[in-house]
Structure formats: C-alpha cells, structure tokens
Design an enzyme around this catalytic site. Structure first.
Site, PDB file in Angstrom:
ATOM      1  N   CYS A 198       0.520  -1.624  -0.357  1.00 42.72           N
ATOM      2  CA  CYS A 198       0.240  -0.050   0.179  1.00 42.72           C
ATOM      3  C   CYS A 198       0.869   1.159   0.044  1.00 42.72           C
ATOM      4  CB  CYS A 198      -1.094   0.135   1.025  1.00 42.72           C
ATOM      5  SG  CYS A 198      -0.502   0.080   2.738  1.00 42.72           S
ATOM      6  N   VAL A 199       0.328   2.305   0.449  1.00 41.60           N
ATOM      7  CA  VAL A 199       1.598   3.839   0.072  1.00 41.60           C
ATOM      8  C   VAL A 199       2.007   3.678   1.450  1.00 41.60           C
ATOM      9  CG1 VAL A 199       1.798   6.200   0.617  1.00 41.60           C
ATOM     10  CG2 VAL A 199      -0.874   4.732  -0.518  1.00 41.60           C
TER      11      VAL A 199
END
Length: 106
Positions: free
Chosen positions: A10-11
C-alpha cells in the site's frame, strides 16, 4: 511443500498491517501455512529480490501503479492484482486471502 509468501503493498505499509493480521487469522483458521507480509509501494523494488513473494496484492489506493509494478514482477513471474476496494475497506482477511490463493493456483 515450501511456504508460500503473499505480499501486500500500500502507500506506506501501515494501512495494510491490519489486513495482514486478518489474513493470517483466516489462514490459521483454515490450516494454511503462508507467510503474509506488508510493505510500502516505494519499497517494492528493493524488497522483491530479497523476499521473492509468490503473489503481490496492491491496496486499492495504489491501483494506478499496477502496470508499473507488473513490469517489475513479470521477469520473476510474480502475479499482481489489486485488492477489491470493499474487501480492503472491510479488512476482510478471508476474501483477500482467497484472492491471493486464486493467483497462487494459476
């Protein structure tokens, strides 16, 4: 059979930590032996050679990077998919684990 490695990106790697926990619970409940890890999208390039995941799932917030990531994983034959937004939002470890398993079986 060797333990399969499922990587979630994810980020920052933080939002997927809870999902990884839920996936581990689902795997344990179903007597599946997977190593499930999380990382940030910025770490993928450096982590892929050392971790060598069997499947890579991307958080829906970075789905726009899928093609770029696939270019990095294609030589190692690592399947890449984007986690369903609703499953991610609900932190549905069982459904996301099933998605990963479907990619492992292809």
């Amino acid at each position: 059979m060797a333990k399969k490695i499922i990587m979630i990106a994810c980020v920052s790697g933080l939002s997927s930590a809870l999902l990884v926990s839920k996936m581990k619970q689902a795997a344990q409940k179903n007597n599946k032996d997977y190593q499930i890890i999380t990382g940030s999208i910025s770490e993928i390039e450096t982590q892929l050679p050392t971790i060598q995941p069997d499947v890579l799932l991307l958080g829906p917030q970075i789905q726009y990077l899928k093609e770029e990531v696939q270019k990095k994983t294609s030589t190692a034959n690592i399947p890449v998919a984007v986690i369903n937004m609703q499953d991610y939002a609900m932190m549905d470890g069982e459904k996301v684990l099933a998605q990963a398993e479907s990619l492992l079986n292809n």
